[in-house]
Design a protein around this motif. Structure first.
Motif, PDB file in Angstrom:
ATOM      1  N   ARG A   1      47.146  -8.523 -26.719  1.00  0.00           N
ATOM      2  CA  ARG A   1      48.493  -8.013 -27.016  1.00  0.00           C
ATOM      3  C   ARG A   1      49.265  -8.833 -28.053  1.00  0.00           C
ATOM      4  NH1 ARG A   1      50.061  -7.251 -21.037  1.00  0.00           N
ATOM      5  NH2 ARG A   1      51.350  -9.081 -21.400  1.00  0.00           N
ATOM      6  N   GLN A   2      48.788 -10.009 -28.383  1.00  0.00           N
ATOM      7  CA  GLN A   2      49.558 -10.853 -29.289  1.00  0.00           C
ATOM      8  C   GLN A   2      49.421 -10.375 -30.730  1.00  0.00           C
ATOM      9  OE1 GLN A   2      49.532 -14.769 -28.090  1.00  0.00           O
ATOM     10  NE2 GLN A   2      51.112 -15.385 -29.528  1.00  0.00           N
ATOM     11  N   MET A   3      50.527 -10.064 -31.351  1.00  0.00           N
ATOM     12  CA  MET A   3      50.549  -9.638 -32.753  1.00  0.00           C
ATOM     13  C   MET A   3      50.250 -10.825 -33.657  1.00  0.00           C
ATOM     14  SD  MET A   3      51.441  -6.499 -33.541  1.00  0.00           S
ATOM     15  CE  MET A   3      52.256  -5.053 -32.917  1.00  0.00           C
TER      16      MET A   3
ATOM     17  N   GLN B   1      46.555  -6.532 -33.639  1.00  0.00           N
ATOM     18  CA  GLN B   1      46.859  -6.713 -32.220  1.00  0.00           C
ATOM     19  C   GLN B   1      45.583  -6.538 -31.414  1.00  0.00           C
ATOM     20  OE1 GLN B   1      49.456  -3.862 -30.137  1.00  0.00           O
ATOM     21  NE2 GLN B   1      50.527  -5.590 -29.186  1.00  0.00           N
TER      22      GLN B   1
END
Lengths: 115, 113
Positions: free
Chosen positions: A43-45, A39
């Motif tokens: 914020r994008q996994m 991450q």
């Protein structure tokens, strides 16, 4: 209940070196999946690597590999030739093969790659 | 776009207000998940949809939280009477089938003042 534990809140590594992130989990299930997610600050996994519990062979994806010890319930991530772009939070996650396939995450390890 | 999108990116609200968070999954993905990520923690499961129905809502913390997916695509997470403890990043993920890889959106950061 299943739990995932990451005991290293922060790790630091020199660029081009190798680092290992630790993860342990607790379950009474025999069939499940394990994952490492990255991450970044966006914020994008992002899925890094996955391991099926029934497979004895450790998964590898380019510079990323895992050490899966089923009896010890341990699932560590090794990053070789660390790059500045590897700086991020890393989460270990567990998923049962049940009705929802929901992910159970650890608390994460913040990795800093130093130039 | 080809990925999961979430709107708004950030939401600031006052304690007691009602909020809606939207998730647009990847086209064709039948499974949709909501997770909540508090500061310094890993994401925690809230609810899972298979098609239009909530197949597992065991992670919803209380009855102030509700989610819908009326046409089996877009989902909305609804929070009533928001509390300061609801402040978190709300992540949405979708997968082609429930056992497939989950693709995450960028999340909505909710701040309750």
């Amino acid at each position: 209940a299943q739990t995932v534990t990451q005991s290293q809140p922060e790790m630091s590594v020199q660029e081009a070196e190798t680092v290992t992130l630790s993860c342990t989990y607790d379950t009474s299930e025999s069939n499940y999946y394990l994952f490492w997610y990255k991450q970044p600050p966006s914020r994008q996994m992002i899925l890094v690597i996955r391991q099926e519990a029934y497979k004895q062979q450790n998964a590898t994806e380019n510079r990323f590999s895992v050490n899966f010890q089923k009896a010890a319930k341990s699932f560590s991530l090794k990053i070789s030739d660390s790059q500045l772009g590897d700086t991020a939070m890393y989460f270990c996650a567990f998923r049962m093969m049940d009705s929802s396939y929901k992910l159970i995450f650890g608390s994460g390890t913040r990795l800093l790659v130093r130039p | 776009g080809a990925g999961v999108s979430q709107t708004p990116s950030n939401k600031v609200t006052e304690k007691g207000k009602y909020v809606e968070l939207r998730c647009d999954p990847i086209s064709g993905h039948t499974a949709l998940y909501w997770y909540r990520q508090s500061l310094g923690q890993g994401p925690e499961f809230l609810i899972y949809f298979q098609g239009t129905g909530a197949a597992d809502d065991s992670g919803l913390p209380n009855d102030r939280f509700f989610a819908v997916r009326p046409e089996g695509s877009v989902s909305t997470l609804k929070i009533q009477r928001t509390e300061r403890g609801d402040s978190a990043v709300y992540l949405c993920a979708s997968s082609l089938q429930r056992e497939g890889e989950q693709f995450f959106g960028p999340g909505t950061r909710l701040t309750v003042l």
